[in-house]
Design a protein around this motif. Sequence first.
Motif, PDB file in Angstrom:
ATOM      1  N   SER A   1       0.807  -1.229   0.000  1.00 47.03           N
ATOM      2  CA  SER A   1       0.000   0.000   0.000  1.00 47.03           C
ATOM      3  C   SER A   1       0.834   1.271   0.000  1.00 47.03           C
ATOM      4  O   SER A   1       0.539   2.220   0.718  1.00 47.03           O
ATOM      5  CB  SER A   1      -0.950   0.035   1.213  1.00 47.03           C
ATOM      6  N   ALA A   2       1.882   1.289  -0.786  1.00 50.61           N
ATOM      7  CA  ALA A   2       2.676   2.516  -0.911  1.00 50.61           C
ATOM      8  C   ALA A   2       1.926   3.543  -1.753  1.00 50.61           C
ATOM      9  O   ALA A   2       2.108   4.737  -1.581  1.00 50.61           O
ATOM     10  CB  ALA A   2       4.029   2.209  -1.539  1.00 50.61           C
ATOM     11  N   LEU A   3       1.101   3.056  -2.669  1.00 50.55           N
ATOM     12  CA  LEU A   3       0.418   3.946  -3.618  1.00 50.55           C
ATOM     13  C   LEU A   3      -1.076   3.995  -3.338  1.00 50.55           C
ATOM     14  O   LEU A   3      -1.687   2.971  -3.021  1.00 50.55           O
ATOM     15  CB  LEU A   3       0.637   3.454  -5.053  1.00 50.55           C
ATOM     16  N   PHE A   4      -1.642   5.177  -3.487  1.00 56.43           N
ATOM     17  CA  PHE A   4      -3.088   5.347  -3.323  1.00 56.43           C
ATOM     18  C   PHE A   4      -3.457   6.657  -4.015  1.00 56.43           C
ATOM     19  O   PHE A   4      -2.640   7.567  -4.053  1.00 56.43           O
ATOM     20  CB  PHE A   4      -3.450   5.403  -1.830  1.00 56.43           C
ATOM     21  N   PRO A   5      -4.662   6.764  -4.560  1.00 57.57           N
ATOM     22  CA  PRO A   5      -5.037   8.044  -5.169  1.00 57.57           C
ATOM     23  C   PRO A   5      -5.037   9.151  -4.112  1.00 57.57           C
ATOM     24  O   PRO A   5      -5.622   8.989  -3.049  1.00 57.57           O
ATOM     25  CB  PRO A   5      -6.446   7.803  -5.694  1.00 57.57           C
TER      26      PRO A   5
ATOM     27  N   ALA B   1       1.427   8.828   0.115  1.00 54.13           N
ATOM     28  CA  ALA B   1       0.634   9.766   0.893  1.00 54.13           C
ATOM     29  C   ALA B   1       1.040  11.217   0.622  1.00 54.13           C
ATOM     30  O   ALA B   1       2.227  11.541   0.600  1.00 54.13           O
ATOM     31  CB  ALA B   1       0.801   9.461   2.385  1.00 54.13           C
TER      32      ALA B   1
END
Lengths: 179, 590
Positions: B163-167, B179
């Motif tokens: 979960s390093a990437l997220f919109p 983040a």
Amino acid sequence: MIDDAISISCTCEETYDSNTQFIKLDEILAEYKYKDGGLIPVLQIAQGLFGYLPDEVLRHIAKNMDKPYSEVAGVVSFYSFFSTQPRGKYVIKVCLGTACYVRGGKQVLDAIKKELAVDVGETTTDKLFSLEVARCFGACGLAPAIMINDDVHQRVKPTRIKQILSSYYKFEEEGLDHA
Amino acid sequence: MINITIDGKPYSVEEETSVLEACKDAGIKIPTLCYLEKVQAIGACRVCLVEIEGVHDLVASCVMPVSEEMKIHTNNRRVREARKVVVELLLSEHDGDCQICDRNEDCELQSIAHDLGIRELRYQGAKAPRRYDESTAGLVRNSTKCISCRRCVTVCTEMQSVSALFPQSRGFKTIIGPAFGKELNTVTCVQCGQCAAVCPVGAISERDQTAEVWAALDDPNKTVVVQTAPAIRAALGECFGMEPGTLVTGKMTTALRRMEFDAVFDTNFSADLTIMEEGTELLTRLKKALVDGEQVALPIFTSCSPGWIQFVEYYYPDMLDNLSTCKSPQQMMGAMVKTYYAQKLGKKPEDMFMVSVMPCTAKKFEAARAEMNSSGVQDVDVVLTTRELGKMISEAGIDFQALEDSEMDAPLGLGSGAADIFANTGGVMEAALRTAYEIITGREIPFDNLHVTPVVGMEGIKEAEITIEGTLPEWSFLEGVTAKVAVAHTLGNARALVEKIRAGEAVYHFVEVMTCPGGCIGGGGQPRITTDKIRKARMKAIYAEDEGKALRKSHANPQIIKAYEDFLGEPLSHRSHELLHTKYFEKERV
């Protein structure tokens, strides 16, 4: 509880009394940890507690709710309601919903910008006022409307801005808390 | 079964099939961008629109399930025009410098624009703000190419549990990344590159280091040595239009010689070395536990996969002692080339330039780790992905398909079949068992054709038990012991397995973890886009390579035996420890 959270107004200083606030936050986290959709109410309450959402608080929430920090940050950055910067003692929200916009909300906003010398999302250097834009308070009959913390000011005209703000300066000088 | 009509023809399809899948089975190609088979169907990009009779708006076929009597139109003017507009709007924001883009001719947006017949850009919109993230050794992100399809988010979150990437943010300002728009090196990214492997456009790629390799090849003072991981030989052909699963070991070797590398070595050699060291480490730990009654960290986790290593450093620092201290085969090769091989040539470590070709982006990070300089200088100078090697071969004007086969160089170019299968999930385990069982009992492992079938295949977590019988005298303490092993691929599966072990719900002696789906053959540096079908084809090729060799056990590799006799002494010797083993460090989870 969610409604409570929304009505808690900002009373922040730049620093916060972390111990008491974190104890309170942990109580809230215990209540919401396993609830579906619990993140947003927790963020709302946390912002009410701390005045804004400091990085430390967001990491604490992510860890305790077992959610990726990137996701928590994604939610915080999605909603304009949330702020990761310390805000002023008084948060001014200028409604730019359809009715307010049509009746001159934009001119009101420009007048406040000019008067306080800040842009949207910024805080005055004396930390007294932050300026934000909102989409409809549900007070369209009073358009154009602005909110300063929990006070709704109705049928605002650009020429009245100075006068409205002066009452807050006055309270401040007298060391009183504005309602 | 559900009865539907597609473009006027009746079909009968399984329940819960999506309209997109039903059309695909009917031989109708619907363009997609965010959709990725078995990974993501979220209807985000709106490219896969179709018309359904009785439904007012066009629908995204990837998220629309079929229903009885549904009448679907995939190819009328309304559908074609709508898809075109969707892609044109994407292009209006996209930085379309295709000719110089890393993904030129390998870009899904480019090929869809072509297929839909878009010949002019009717909309001139604002471009997305440019953010260039070069903060990590392995990966480079370019926001101006990103179409917010979220494939990378899904693999990072659901497949890898990192979960390093997220919109982040909203609307036109949406940015896919860590983040608050921070850089990758500020979060727990393990640089596995699965994000780059699924990216349809040029938004995430490996750091391009081809220029560094060309510079070394041009430098007359450098002896430039190359090693290639086993997974490359089953995938490199895809860069030149060959079928997935075509073995190109011989052509690849010839191509590397044409590029004027001074020596072409095989990571298989150091994979065999890994088995010798790791197998001995396992047996030593078992002896300590069973005979000496010492407290030792079990199970032992394999340590070949650098994404997995970082994952443990971030998420399970209390289990660092469970990681085998063995360096990965890449790093063992680097250390051996700059010492053992350099001495043979009468050269100093600093005169040698070690290039690795890996199916992996995390290997770039691994090579740059501060510990990886046992020779006195950085042991591996540059790591290229399979894709980068493909580009260099093209740049050199080599007609790859027409190349004759050739053999790798002695002495570090010889590897066993056990080393080949390091490329597949379950392969390191099988290779280790082939050797360990034979050391303990003097007999071959009791599986058909030497394949430890319970750990073969695409299942996420696999287990096997082998009861040891008929031990040689010195290993009699293992008589009757049932060795329990487990294999996991993808970090999501690894996390599930580690949690089970920590909870005491499962007990193993030896656990293999590979970061990427299918193992290294599905690595973040392999030719795009890797589907399950392609993974299986590459795995099959790797097993065929193993079975085609007379030498199929690491301990039987004559060059390994010679390296121990002439240089290393024995497994876990002082020199082995200095050159072939490493340490791990707790990293703060941010």
